[in-house]
Design a protein around this motif. Sequence first.
Motif, PDB file in Angstrom:
ATOM      1  N   ILE A 139       0.823  -1.233   0.000  1.00  9.74           N
ATOM      2  CA  ILE A 139       0.000   0.000   0.000  1.00  9.74           C
ATOM      3  C   ILE A 139       0.849   1.272   0.000  1.00  9.74           C
ATOM      4  O   ILE A 139       0.568   2.217  -0.747  1.00  9.74           O
ATOM      5  CB  ILE A 139      -1.034  -0.019   1.153  1.00  9.74           C
ATOM      6  CG1 ILE A 139      -2.033   1.111   0.961  1.00  9.74           C
ATOM      7  CG2 ILE A 139      -0.410   0.030   2.524  1.00  9.74           C
ATOM      8  CD1 ILE A 139      -3.314   0.904   1.707  1.00  9.74           C
ATOM      9  N   THR A 140       1.953   1.285   0.801  1.00 12.86           N
ATOM     10  CA  THR A 140       2.787   2.496   0.825  1.00 12.86           C
ATOM     11  C   THR A 140       3.534   2.640  -0.498  1.00 12.86           C
ATOM     12  O   THR A 140       3.835   3.747  -0.922  1.00 12.86           O
ATOM     13  CB  THR A 140       3.803   2.449   1.990  1.00 12.86           C
ATOM     14  OG1 THR A 140       4.549   1.237   1.896  1.00 12.86           O
ATOM     15  CG2 THR A 140       3.108   2.494   3.337  1.00 12.86           C
ATOM     16  N   GLN A 141       3.803   1.491  -1.144  1.00 14.70           N
ATOM     17  CA  GLN A 141       4.490   1.531  -2.440  1.00 14.70           C
ATOM     18  C   GLN A 141       3.678   2.321  -3.463  1.00 14.70           C
ATOM     19  O   GLN A 141       4.183   3.229  -4.102  1.00 14.70           O
ATOM     20  CB  GLN A 141       4.702   0.103  -2.930  1.00 14.70           C
ATOM     21  CG  GLN A 141       5.321   0.028  -4.304  1.00 14.70           C
ATOM     22  CD  GLN A 141       5.163  -1.366  -4.868  1.00 14.70           C
ATOM     23  OE1 GLN A 141       4.062  -1.826  -5.149  1.00 14.70           O
ATOM     24  NE2 GLN A 141       6.270  -2.057  -4.993  1.00 14.70           N
ATOM     25  N   THR A 142       2.398   1.991  -3.580  1.00 11.38           N
ATOM     26  CA  THR A 142       1.558   2.674  -4.568  1.00 11.38           C
ATOM     27  C   THR A 142       1.432   4.155  -4.219  1.00 11.38           C
ATOM     28  O   THR A 142       1.463   5.019  -5.098  1.00 11.38           O
ATOM     29  CB  THR A 142       0.164   2.024  -4.604  1.00 11.38           C
ATOM     30  OG1 THR A 142       0.316   0.620  -4.501  1.00 11.38           O
ATOM     31  CG2 THR A 142      -0.563   2.353  -5.880  1.00 11.38           C
ATOM     32  N   ALA A 143       1.306   4.440  -2.913  1.00  8.83           N
ATOM     33  CA  ALA A 143       1.159   5.831  -2.485  1.00  8.83           C
ATOM     34  C   ALA A 143       2.408   6.639  -2.835  1.00  8.83           C
ATOM     35  O   ALA A 143       2.317   7.736  -3.394  1.00  8.83           O
ATOM     36  CB  ALA A 143       0.896   5.877  -0.989  1.00  8.83           C
ATOM     37  N   LEU A 144       3.565   6.065  -2.530  1.00 11.61           N
ATOM     38  CA  LEU A 144       4.828   6.779  -2.793  1.00 11.61           C
ATOM     39  C   LEU A 144       5.065   6.910  -4.305  1.00 11.61           C
ATOM     40  O   LEU A 144       5.485   7.959  -4.780  1.00 11.61           O
ATOM     41  CB  LEU A 144       5.987   6.028  -2.123  1.00 11.61           C
ATOM     42  CG  LEU A 144       7.325   6.754  -2.047  1.00 11.61           C
ATOM     43  CD1 LEU A 144       7.174   8.132  -1.440  1.00 11.61           C
ATOM     44  CD2 LEU A 144       8.334   5.965  -1.232  1.00 11.61           C
ATOM     45  N   LEU A 145       4.740   5.839  -5.052  1.00 12.96           N
ATOM     46  CA  LEU A 145       4.903   5.887  -6.514  1.00 12.96           C
ATOM     47  C   LEU A 145       4.024   6.970  -7.122  1.00 12.96           C
ATOM     48  O   LEU A 145       4.443   7.692  -8.021  1.00 12.96           O
ATOM     49  CB  LEU A 145       4.537   4.531  -7.133  1.00 12.96           C
ATOM     50  CG  LEU A 145       5.642   3.475  -7.220  1.00 12.96           C
ATOM     51  CD1 LEU A 145       5.103   2.213  -7.856  1.00 12.96           C
ATOM     52  CD2 LEU A 145       6.818   3.991  -8.024  1.00 12.96           C
ATOM     53  N   SER A 146       2.794   7.078  -6.608  1.00  7.70           N
ATOM     54  CA  SER A 146       1.870   8.069  -7.184  1.00  7.70           C
ATOM     55  C   SER A 146       2.410   9.471  -6.959  1.00  7.70           C
ATOM     56  O   SER A 146       2.191  10.370  -7.749  1.00  7.70           O
ATOM     57  CB  SER A 146       0.476   7.909  -6.586  1.00  7.70           C
ATOM     58  OG  SER A 146       0.489   8.293  -5.234  1.00  7.70           O
ATOM     59  N   LYS A 147       3.139   9.645  -5.845  1.00  9.24           N
ATOM     60  CA  LYS A 147       3.721  10.956  -5.566  1.00  9.24           C
ATOM     61  C   LYS A 147       4.940  11.212  -6.463  1.00  9.24           C
ATOM     62  O   LYS A 147       5.102  12.301  -7.003  1.00  9.24           O
ATOM     63  CB  LYS A 147       4.126  11.014  -4.095  1.00  9.24           C
ATOM     64  CG  LYS A 147       4.529  12.389  -3.656  1.00  9.24           C
ATOM     65  CD  LYS A 147       4.581  12.504  -2.162  1.00  9.24           C
ATOM     66  CE  LYS A 147       5.175  13.856  -1.824  1.00  9.24           C
ATOM     67  NZ  LYS A 147       4.789  14.305  -0.512  1.00  9.24           N
ATOM     68  N   LEU A 148       5.769  10.155  -6.603  1.00 11.10           N
ATOM     69  CA  LEU A 148       6.961  10.280  -7.443  1.00 11.10           C
ATOM     70  C   LEU A 148       6.587  10.485  -8.911  1.00 11.10           C
ATOM     71  O   LEU A 148       7.290  11.162  -9.646  1.00 11.10           O
ATOM     72  CB  LEU A 148       7.839   9.022  -7.318  1.00 11.10           C
ATOM     73  CG  LEU A 148       8.541   8.824  -5.971  1.00 11.10           C
ATOM     74  CD1 LEU A 148       9.151   7.429  -5.895  1.00 11.10           C
ATOM     75  CD2 LEU A 148       9.621   9.876  -5.778  1.00 11.10           C
ATOM     76  N   MET A 149       5.459   9.897  -9.289  1.00  9.82           N
ATOM     77  CA  MET A 149       5.031   9.968 -10.689  1.00  9.82           C
ATOM     78  C   MET A 149       4.788  11.415 -11.110  1.00  9.82           C
ATOM     79  O   MET A 149       5.066  11.795 -12.242  1.00  9.82           O
ATOM     80  CB  MET A 149       3.767   9.136 -10.873  1.00  9.82           C
ATOM     81  CG  MET A 149       3.262   9.107 -12.303  1.00  9.82           C
ATOM     82  SD  MET A 149       1.824   8.033 -12.439  1.00  9.82           S
ATOM     83  CE  MET A 149       0.606   9.010 -11.594  1.00  9.82           C
ATOM     84  N   ILE A 150       4.252  12.217 -10.187  1.00  9.60           N
ATOM     85  CA  ILE A 150       3.893  13.592 -10.541  1.00  9.60           C
ATOM     86  C   ILE A 150       5.131  14.403 -10.936  1.00  9.60           C
ATOM     87  O   ILE A 150       5.083  15.230 -11.830  1.00  9.60           O
ATOM     88  CB  ILE A 150       3.104  14.232  -9.382  1.00  9.60           C
ATOM     89  CG1 ILE A 150       1.735  13.547  -9.302  1.00  9.60           C
ATOM     90  CG2 ILE A 150       2.928  15.729  -9.583  1.00  9.60           C
ATOM     91  CD1 ILE A 150       0.981  13.797  -8.055  1.00  9.60           C
ATOM     92  N   VAL A 151       6.272  14.127 -10.263  1.00 10.68           N
ATOM     93  CA  VAL A 151       7.503  14.822 -10.679  1.00 10.68           C
ATOM     94  C   VAL A 151       8.343  13.957 -11.611  1.00 10.68           C
ATOM     95  O   VAL A 151       9.439  14.336 -11.988  1.00 10.68           O
ATOM     96  CB  VAL A 151       8.341  15.263  -9.458  1.00 10.68           C
ATOM     97  CG1 VAL A 151       7.707  16.465  -8.815  1.00 10.68           C
ATOM     98  CG2 VAL A 151       8.506  14.143  -8.455  1.00 10.68           C
ATOM     99  N   ASN A 152       7.790  12.778 -11.952  1.00  9.46           N
ATOM    100  CA  ASN A 152       8.478  11.829 -12.830  1.00  9.46           C
ATOM    101  C   ASN A 152       9.876  11.501 -12.325  1.00  9.46           C
ATOM    102  O   ASN A 152      10.861  11.538 -13.046  1.00  9.46           O
ATOM    103  CB  ASN A 152       8.543  12.369 -14.255  1.00  9.46           C
ATOM    104  CG  ASN A 152       8.847  11.266 -15.247  1.00  9.46           C
ATOM    105  OD1 ASN A 152       8.510  10.112 -14.996  1.00  9.46           O
ATOM    106  ND2 ASN A 152       9.479  11.604 -16.335  1.00  9.46           N
TER     107      ASN A 152
END
Lengths: 455, 251
Positions: free
Chosen positions: A393-406
């Motif tokens: 669950i934390t993986q998807t949350a952190l990825l979604s945040k990282l995705m915004i700044v690519n």
Amino acid sequence: MRALKQLLIKDIKDLLRDPRIFIPFIISAVLLPIVGIVVVQGFRQSVQAVIARPIESFAVVDLDGSELSKFIIEALNRSESVHIETFKDIQEAIVEGESEFIVVIPPGFANQFRSYVNGSGAMPVLIVIQRVESIGLGIESARAYRGVEIISSILRSMLANRLGISKALPAVLNPIASDVLLYLEPRQVFVYVTGASATMMTLPMFVAPLIVAIIGLTVLQIAATSMALENEVKTFETLLTLPIPRSSILLSKILGAFVVGLIGSMFTVIGFAIYTYMVSAGIAQYATIITPSKSPAIQLLLSLGIQNIVSPLSLLIPKISFLAMIVVSSIIMVFFLAVLGVVIGALSSDVRIASTFVGPLAMPIFIAIYFIGFTDPLHLDSFVRLVLLSIPITQTALLSKLMIVNLWLPEITIGIIISLSLTLATLIVSSRLLSMETLARIHYYFTKRKMRQLR
Amino acid sequence: MSNEHAVYVDRLVKRYGKTVALRGISFYVDEGEVFGLVGPNGAGKTTTLRILATLLLPTSGSVKIFGMDIVKDANRIRRLISYLPEEAGTYKNITGYEYLSMIAHIYFNSKKDIEEAIELGIKIAGIGDRVYDKMKTYSKGMQRRIQLARALMVKPRLAILDEPTSGLDVVQAIEIRETIRYFAKKLGITIVMSSHNMLEVQEICDRVAIIDSGRILEQGFITELLSKYGVESLEKLFINLIRGETRRESA
């Protein structure tokens, strides 16, 4: 496969027709836009009350009684746009005055101003008392500052006249302007950011992990409830005696919660999308957005042949590779939580016990998600980052945040592999658990312990 | 020996940790028979039936269903049996018809067999057009009828029914009893059922085993047992046996 299909159809129908399942989905889709309306309305009203409404009148208490203070009051009285009430002391102004704020010219103001003009004293201070009904947004004092600005401009004009620099006054006050562009290192692009567009950026960065948490908990709750209900009404016992593989029973439960969880999540995501759009658009109304045609910085870069300039909104559109990774991570997360939910449900003899288990799980999940929401992933300890990127669950949350700044990190791939292994391990352990023999033993162990405690 | 019986239980022991649920019980059920396990709550009836239904594993002893070992041949046995748990409920948001259809699709391959099974299920359930309503709207009696229909419509060789009438009112209980008796004979299904309602057992079962504290106290044809102990009802026989057992234990 045939049995799995039959059980899956049964589970999906049973869940989707349950008002306790579908009503929360609809509520989340409808409620979030309503929250958006309320937030934007509240913001708009506050802004209008503080900024949009012109300053019509204020009270002045002259405790200095100097030539300068009299000059200020006369100048204010000459002004057609504001009405001035004058009082001798503060108490009188508060009790008898009707203006929304009171400007107090303190004793010694003129002397202080004179020293300041001669370059030998500190900046003179006017005291302002603002009447308020309540204290909320923290922008209540904005109107008082605007009132003082009127007095500042009177004094500014007076000084400019005396110094003979009336024409040069704007240049004296603001000799230069600036146009700031951001250069986003990970993406190697220039971004033009204003107050409003920054809000548009930060909102999804915080909201995306939150959506992930809501989706995760929804799946967990659905899987646990659905399985616990099978125990409660003893249909699980029946299923285990049917001529079907144990794996079909487990998979149908997991896939049922997975499919229904995804459908429910879509409602949540739609609701959040509308909410985010409304709030961003609402805030944007009150902020200047620099368009490329008006920005001197962008004009210059374009004239030099530099093309990699993007709007902050375009950053929200992720790269395909990142999006694919998020999809993989989301599927792992939803599957993992569905397995976890089925295990919780299998261990619970009724729905209430399942909810008792799921409830406390929500707290650490939300704490982790808030941590991710507020934290800068780049400045995290690399071990902590790897742990966060390895738990479904934390993986998807952190990825979604990282995705915004690519922002691609090497730990992402390792994290995906670890989380996938973790999910498969949970699946294998739970398939062992899903026999009446094991459940009966676990149930017997807890009942016996309880009996011993009662004795 | 065991090949001749539908069910053959030999010195069956079931332990949960230090607690012994079954202390080496033995009984058999012949094909086509309606066999009753009678005993008070906690006697070991449900544990026995759950072992027969392949849900629990024996600690020791052997259980054979139509000659097949309950542990080694569990998957094959599941094709031949059907099990109705005590106080079995239903899926609230699917219809009775959808439920019967799901079961038919799991057991049968051909369209004809599936349709026949559903038709039989509807007939056994006997709840008319209500079969097309969501099962959450069903009374307790209707829910039990659907579950019983589910268990019998696949024409199992052995049906294991745990307290099939518990929690039902008198009328509902009579209806369930009549359905079991009628369809068991009509479809030639061997039945092992448990109950603590002596009247019910006397009415439906050919043979019984009286079980208490994990032991079988007595078993045989009801009529033979009654004449052996000189009592007119199973209830009296049951009380005499239980009290006798208690006296023996306290002595």
